[in-house]
Design a protein around this motif. Structure first.
Motif, short mmCIF file in Angstrom:
data_model
loop_
_atom_site.label_atom_id
_atom_site.label_comp_id
_atom_site.label_asym_id
_atom_site.label_seq_id
_atom_site.Cartn_x
_atom_site.Cartn_y
_atom_site.Cartn_z
N THR A 61 0.83 -1.21 0.00
CA THR A 61 0.00 0.00 0.00
C THR A 61 0.86 1.25 0.00
OG1 THR A 61 -1.78 -1.16 1.16
CG2 THR A 61 -1.77 1.24 1.26
N SER A 62 1.85 1.30 0.88
CA SER A 62 2.70 2.49 0.94
C SER A 62 3.50 2.66 -0.34
CB SER A 62 3.63 2.39 2.15
OG SER A 62 4.55 1.32 1.99
N ALA A 63 3.99 1.56 -0.92
CA ALA A 63 4.78 1.66 -2.14
C ALA A 63 3.92 2.16 -3.31
CB ALA A 63 5.39 0.30 -2.48
N TYR A 64 2.68 1.68 -3.40
CA TYR A 64 1.83 2.11 -4.51
C TYR A 64 1.49 3.60 -4.40
CZ TYR A 64 -2.06 2.22 -7.81
OH TYR A 64 -2.88 2.54 -8.85
N VAL A 65 1.20 4.06 -3.19
CA VAL A 65 0.87 5.48 -3.01
C VAL A 65 2.09 6.35 -3.30
CG1 VAL A 65 0.14 7.21 -1.33
CG2 VAL A 65 -0.99 5.00 -1.39
N VAL A 66 3.26 5.92 -2.88
CA VAL A 66 4.47 6.70 -3.15
C VAL A 66 4.75 6.78 -4.65
CG1 VAL A 66 6.98 6.72 -2.87
CG2 VAL A 66 5.53 6.33 -0.90
N LEU A 67 4.65 5.66 -5.34
CA LEU A 67 4.90 5.66 -6.79
C LEU A 67 3.87 6.48 -7.54
CD1 LEU A 67 5.90 1.92 -7.37
CD2 LEU A 67 7.40 3.92 -7.27
N THR A 68 2.66 6.60 -7.01
CA THR A 68 1.60 7.32 -7.70
C THR A 68 1.60 8.82 -7.39
OG1 THR A 68 0.23 5.33 -7.58
CG2 THR A 68 -0.89 7.37 -8.13
#
Length: 376
Positions: A61-68
């Protein structure tokens, strides 16, 4: 001289209007405090469980939000560094379990290492010996929880501007906030300097790996860090860093009592919430402590007079982002009381962890910032 006109009998052409988006002001970015509340909410949820499936979902979840959502800034590239740091912490935790053993009793032996005899004064410590699956799994779950917490902090550091976060702090916390911001910006700038110098050495055909490359890169990085330190000290001195205003003595005493009492109340309330016996008084004491501490910070701001240029506003999108992180933390805390076995899978005896449905759905609420429309 006459005005030049195009050939032909038609009217003179007028210049095309400029693109309106080139002159329009940039869209306001999200409040940095919203990103930190979101990340701290995910980090709090990580501390409430040792289930590797839930922890992996939090990492995703944190990785997807950061990449987005991360901006194109120097500090946004620090997320990968925090991820590598978390991986190193996990590996070190497993290494100590293998080398020094684990207090968790186990019957499933993975390997038996040669054991080093120790003197009598080192009783309780061993080097080598049996390595059990129960001890390794317990260390893996515990290390993964700490690694997830580090990654969540790295997500906040990659998404929020440290300088804008400093502007949003109360006046009483300004000096402490400057120290924290300098510490938070040190790692991203250091990483950016190392990457820039290594790229320059590769373009010149010089080695950038190994001990020789490390030594030749470290000296310019250290020199740049010292130059920035001197420039920062001069800028802080020119802007009057550390100046205070005269306030009456009763106001100073009231500020000290409210701040100290509020912090003690927060500690006592947190202890009450974490213990079974203090469940009745924990929440009221915690709320009273937070209110007293905020009042003390409000009064303490009078000693640090300063102005803010274009202060950040809490927009509806910022409130939704912060609320999603708080909701994840609250739901995971409630799940810890309702389903403790699912959030903390046992290792003695060995059982396969399962993914509880509604705690997993609560973690997915942290994906909300990636799907919210950008502010105009």
């Amino acid at each position: 001289m006459g005005e030049s006109r195009p050939a032909g009998n038609g009217p003179a052409r007028t210049p095309a209007p400029r693109d309106a988006t080139a002159l329009a002001p940039a869209a306001p970015s999200l409040h940095p405090g919203a990103w930190w509340l979101w990340a701290l909410g995910l980090g709090t949820a990580a501390t409430r469980t040792t289930n590797p499936l839930l922890l992996a979902l939090l990492l995703t979840t944190s990785a997807y939000v950061v990449l987005t959502c991360r901006p194109n800034t120097p500090w946004s590239r620090s997320y990968s560094a925090f991820f590598k740091l978390a991986l190193a912490v996990l590996l070190i935790r497993l290494f100590f379990v293998v080398a020094l053993g684990s207090p968790i009793p186990g019957t499933h032996v993975i390997v038996t290492l040669p054991e080093v005899p120790l003197p009598h004064w080192a009783q309780g410590i061993r080097l080598g010996g049996r390595v059990t699956a129960e001890g390794v799994l317990f260390a893996l779950y515990d290390g993964l929880r700490l690694a997830t917490l580090l990654v969540c902090v790295g997500a906040a550091n990659a998404l929020a501007s440290p300088s804008r976060l400093l502007k949003s702090l109360p006046g009483a916390l300004y000096e402490a906030g400057v120290a924290v911001v300098v510490a938070l910006t040190f790692a991203p700038r250091l990483i950016a300097d190392v990457q820039r110098l290594r790229a320059a050495r590769r373009l010149r055909g010089r080695p950038d790996r190994g001990l020789r490359g490390l030594l030749q890169v470290a000296l310019p990085v250290l020199e740049g860090a010292l130059e920035r330190s001197v420039a920062l000290a001069a800028a802080m001195d020119a802007r009057g860093y550390g100046r205070t205003a005269d306030v009456p003595a009763p106001v100073r005493r009231t500020t000290a009592v409210l701040t100290l009492g509020g912090l003690l109340g927060v500690c006592a309330g947190t202890y009450g919430l974490l213990t079974a016996a203090g469940g009745t008084y924990g929440l009221p004491v915690l709320v009273a402590g937070v209110v007293a501490a905020l009042a003390g910070l409000r009064l303490g701001g009078r000693r640090s007079p300063r102005t803010r240029y274009r202060p950040d506003r809490w927009t509806p999108r910022a409130c939704l982002v912060a609320g999603s992180g708080v909701a994840v933390a609250a739901l995971m805390t409630a799940a810890g009381s309702a389903e403790p076995e699912a959030l903390h899978p046992g290792v003695v005896p060995l059982v396969a962890p399962t993914l509880p449905l509604w705690p997993a759905a609560a973690v997915l609420l942290g994906l909300l910032p990636a799907f919210l429309p950008r502010e105009r």
